[in-house]
Write a protein that holds these residues in place. Structure first.
Motif, PDB file in Angstrom:
ATOM      1  N   MET A 131       1.003  -1.356   0.144  1.00 14.72           N
ATOM      2  CA  MET A 131      -0.093  -0.075  -0.124  1.00 14.72           C
ATOM      3  C   MET A 131       0.862   1.296  -0.041  1.00 14.72           C
ATOM      4  O   MET A 131       0.598   2.271  -0.780  1.00 14.72           O
ATOM      5  N   ASN A 132       2.001   1.005   0.631  1.00 13.98           N
ATOM      6  CA  ASN A 132       2.760   2.620   0.495  1.00 13.98           C
ATOM      7  C   ASN A 132       3.368   2.553  -0.851  1.00 13.98           C
ATOM      8  O   ASN A 132       3.427   3.807  -1.292  1.00 13.98           O
ATOM      9  N   HIS A 133       3.738   1.403  -1.594  1.00 12.00           N
ATOM     10  CA  HIS A 133       4.077   1.583  -2.915  1.00 12.00           C
ATOM     11  C   HIS A 133       2.928   2.083  -3.686  1.00 12.00           C
ATOM     12  O   HIS A 133       3.095   3.029  -4.623  1.00 12.00           O
ATOM     13  N   TYR A 134       1.680   1.737  -3.594  1.00 17.32           N
ATOM     14  CA  TYR A 134       0.277   2.227  -4.204  1.00 17.32           C
ATOM     15  C   TYR A 134       0.586   3.821  -4.165  1.00 17.32           C
ATOM     16  O   TYR A 134       0.198   4.363  -4.839  1.00 17.32           O
ATOM     17  N   LEU A 135       0.396   4.193  -2.732  1.00 17.47           N
ATOM     18  CA  LEU A 135       0.579   5.544  -2.547  1.00 17.47           C
ATOM     19  C   LEU A 135       1.612   6.671  -3.208  1.00 17.47           C
ATOM     20  O   LEU A 135       1.296   7.617  -3.427  1.00 17.47           O
ATOM     21  N   ASP A 136       2.749   5.672  -3.307  1.00 16.71           N
ATOM     22  CA  ASP A 136       3.990   6.412  -3.879  1.00 16.71           C
ATOM     23  C   ASP A 136       3.424   6.738  -5.616  1.00 16.71           C
ATOM     24  O   ASP A 136       4.064   7.721  -6.039  1.00 16.71           O
ATOM     25  N   GLY A 137       2.512   6.141  -5.969  1.00 18.69           N
ATOM     26  CA  GLY A 137       1.964   6.551  -7.203  1.00 18.69           C
ATOM     27  C   GLY A 137       1.321   7.858  -7.489  1.00 18.69           C
ATOM     28  O   GLY A 137       1.042   8.103  -8.636  1.00 18.69           O
ATOM     29  N   PHE A 138       0.944   8.355  -6.376  1.00 18.45           N
ATOM     30  CA  PHE A 138       0.176   9.613  -6.422  1.00 18.45           C
ATOM     31  C   PHE A 138       1.106  10.779  -5.908  1.00 18.45           C
ATOM     32  O   PHE A 138       2.040  10.413  -5.035  1.00 18.45           O
ATOM     33  N   GLY A 139       0.901  11.924  -6.522  1.00 21.23           N
ATOM     34  CA  GLY A 139       1.430  12.969  -6.138  1.00 21.23           C
ATOM     35  C   GLY A 139       0.894  13.724  -4.920  1.00 21.23           C
ATOM     36  O   GLY A 139      -0.167  13.287  -4.271  1.00 21.23           O
ATOM     37  N   GLU A 140       1.385  14.638  -4.226  1.00 21.00           N
ATOM     38  CA  GLU A 140       0.521  15.316  -3.095  1.00 21.00           C
ATOM     39  C   GLU A 140      -0.648  15.637  -3.218  1.00 21.00           C
ATOM     40  O   GLU A 140      -1.510  16.146  -2.661  1.00 21.00           O
ATOM     41  N   ASP A 141      -0.936  15.997  -4.708  1.00 21.03           N
ATOM     42  CA  ASP A 141      -2.156  16.646  -5.088  1.00 21.03           C
ATOM     43  C   ASP A 141      -3.407  15.524  -5.247  1.00 21.03           C
ATOM     44  O   ASP A 141      -4.348  15.900  -5.329  1.00 21.03           O
TER      45      ASP A 141
END
Length: 605
Positions: A231-241
């Motif tokens: 899930m950390n890697h999944y969230l890495d696919g998003f920018g802060e926006d």
């Protein structure tokens, strides 16, 4: 922020808790009463859709998944022949389970469910042929095998002793053999470090299934540690926006499974393991309401559909979790049959997480947003004349579900055909994800509103990217400008190509697209391209009328500056159906100039 909890810590949080109980599924602090739900007027439409589909399926035989259908993908690249029957089985699984809960006295539903579960357990693999490709049976895990295991785990919990003991034991055995053993023994899988929907769906499904049915505390916590790291890697696919580059449909999908897992993990640990405690997760939760242009029509860049309904359960859950998230209009609610994959997890939560008493507006709130990490600019407005939407993108030509589309834009009004359109996703075939991907108009530059420069289209790749010059939102006017020269090959002769958008938000909005080209010695030839779903007609030199439904738009481009041509093109949509669109070519008459500037004006009438 990255989430990490040691195996021993998770095990200590879990040791006094079991999710193998219907008490897991509460509504408003009370144990769900399916009989009350079934008779409740606010749920009537949703439950009526489920009942209608279940009754339809009762009249149909169990679909047969043959070896010939399975092998057809390898022989022809066709996915739909096998997948249509595969997903009909999942539709039966979802429909009959929900109706067995809502109307337990009707034995037909339970008997049909038992038959479908038996058929699913007999499948040689729960993976799709397109995702196997040389992988070993019972060692590969794809999206749909993970979803199937999660669904069967929830069905075990929800129906419990109402399922025959031998069937329940068989279900547990298959979940273990097809998901838990491979996950613990045969990985790591590529999706474990992916930064897109595969990570959330696969890891979220396995982690959720482990929480629900795994008896060994050590194995359960081991799987949870792995799932959380993915899930950390999944969230890495998003920018802060918080933008989902794959679009709102994949946001529903990937982020949905993130939320389903996070919810179960939080319940199992009394909130100690909280995957929602992140500003980025909150930003991702806000993406849905920022990406729509009008009604159910999003900024459908990449492999997104032109129309995307909302998952009301997921939306209402997030609106409760985060104050800034809107409860969407019920008019945008996805119908039970909208998901052609018939996924159980969202269908269940569309019932359990739906909040009938939530305050809702009739439409999305007007506004403009610039999402800097994605380089998306989105604007929607409303007046007595109707609702209007505009979106444009920078980014790169190396994104998830990539299309060659840097500098492309969308302009539409209400339910009318898009004045400037994105075709969205084509039919998924082997070639669609292979060497022929950009020969499909849905994916290639030729199917987007992008100029050809000296005979060259944009290139694919990470170096083919935009530089943002300006991004300004305002009450009356929005402005967005990009440098796009890096998207074209050096043979184009480009030294600079700046595209600017100015949107004036009057009663009926107008948009000016200005393209400024700087060439080296010898100049260059420009052919502007506009992709539209409206019926275009040449009114006179310098003006094209784009006929919609309620609204008509005019494209003005300057008398004597271009030679105009209109071509109607066919394409195959995501569901294998042939459609058509129009490509407007505006070929510049003066090709030797080193500096050229063209303005394209769109005005709704």
């Amino acid at each position: 922020m990255r989430f990490h909890w040691e195996k021993e810590l998770l095990q200590s949080w879990l040791k006094d808790h079991s999710l193998q109980d219907e008490a897991l599924y509460w509504i408003g602090g009370k144990l769900v009463d399916w009989a009350v739900l079934s008779a409740s007027p606010p749920y009537a439409d949703l439950i009526g859709e489920i009942r209608e589909e279940a009754d339809r399926l009762l009249e149909r035989p169990e679909p047969e998944l043959t070896q010939e259908l399975y092998e057809r993908f390898e022989k022809t690249g066709n996915r739909l022949a096998y997948e249509d029957k595969y997903f009909e089985r999942r539709r039966r699984l979802t429909s009959f389970t929900l109706m067995s809960l809502l109307e337990p006295d009707k034995r037909d539903y339970k008997q049909a469910l038992i038959g479908t579960i038996g058929a699913i357990l007999e499948e040689p693999t729960w993976c799709l042929p397109a995702h196997m490709r040389g992988q070993e049976i019972d060692r590969n895990i794809d999206l749909f095998s993970a979803e199937t295991g999660f669904a069967l785990s929830e069905i075990i919990v929800l129906l419990g002793a109402r399922l025959p003991d031998p069937l329940r034991e068989a279900m547990l055995g298959h979940i273990d053999r097809r998901l838990f053993v491979p996950y613990l023994s045969y990985g790591p899988y590529g999706w474990e470090t992916a930064e897109h929907n595969w990570a959330a769906v696969c890891a979220g499904s396995i982690g959720a299934a482990a929480l629900l049915v795994e008896q060994s505390a050590a194995r359960k916590s081991a799987m949870l540690v792995k799932a959380v790291e993915t899930m950390n890697h999944y969230l890495d696919g998003f920018g802060e926006d918080g933008a989902c580059l794959e679009g709102p449909g994949y946001w529903n999908y990937g982020f949905g499974y993130f939320v389903y897992f996070a919810d179960l993990l939080g319940k199992a640990t009394d909130g100690k393991a909280d995957l929602f405690a992140s500003d980025k997760v909150k930003a991702v939760a806000l993406f849905q309401q920022r990406c729509y242009l009008a009604g159910d029509r999003p900024a459908n860049f990449s492999d997104a559909m032109p129309h995307v309904s909302v998952h009301i359960g997921l939306s209402d859950y997030l609106a409760d979790r985060f104050e800034e998230v809107e409860h969407p209009s019920l008019q945008l609610r996805s119908r039970f049959t909208d998901d052609h994959c018939a996924r159980f997890a969202p269908a269940l939560r569309n019932v359990l997480w739906f909040q009938p008493k939530a305050g809702r507006e009739a439409n999305w709130q007007p506004g403009s947003w610039y999402l800097p990490d994605a380089q998306w600019f989105i604007s929607r407005s409303a007046s007595s004349a109707g609702s209007f939407g505009f979106a444009a993108k920078g980014g790169s030509n190396n994104e998830p579900h990539n299309h060659i589309d840097v500098g492309h834009f969308i302009l539409l009004a209400g339910d009318d055909p898009a004045v400037a359109a994105d075709l969205g996703s084509g039919e998924y075939t082997a070639d669609y994800f292979g060497d022929g991907r950009y020969t499909y108009d849905c994916n290639g530059a030729q199917g987007h509103s992008l100029p050809m420069v000296s005979g060259h289209q944009q290139q694919v790749g990470g170096t083919s990217k935009a530089e943002v010059i300006e991004a300004v939102t305002g009450d009356q006017e929005d402005r967005f400008a990009l440098e796009l020269a890096d998207c074209y090959p050096s043979e184009s002769g480009l030294q600079s190509f700046q595209r600017s958008f100015v949107l004036r938000k009057d009663e009926k909005p107008s948009l000016t697209v200005t393209d400024t080209f700087a060439f080296g010695e010898g100049g260059g030839q420009v052919s502007e391209v506009i992709v539209t779903r409206c019926q275009p007609s040449l009114a006179e030199d310098g003006r094209i009328v784009l006929a919609g439904g309620l609204h008509t738009a005019e494209l003005s481009y300057g008398v004597g500056r271009f030679r105009a041509a209109i071509v109607e093109r066919p394409f195959v949509n995501h569901f294998g159906q042939e459609e058509s669109y129009y490509r407007i070519h505006l070929i510049a008459e003066h090709s030797a100039e080193r500096s050229q500037q063209f303005a394209l004006d769109f005005e709704f009438k």
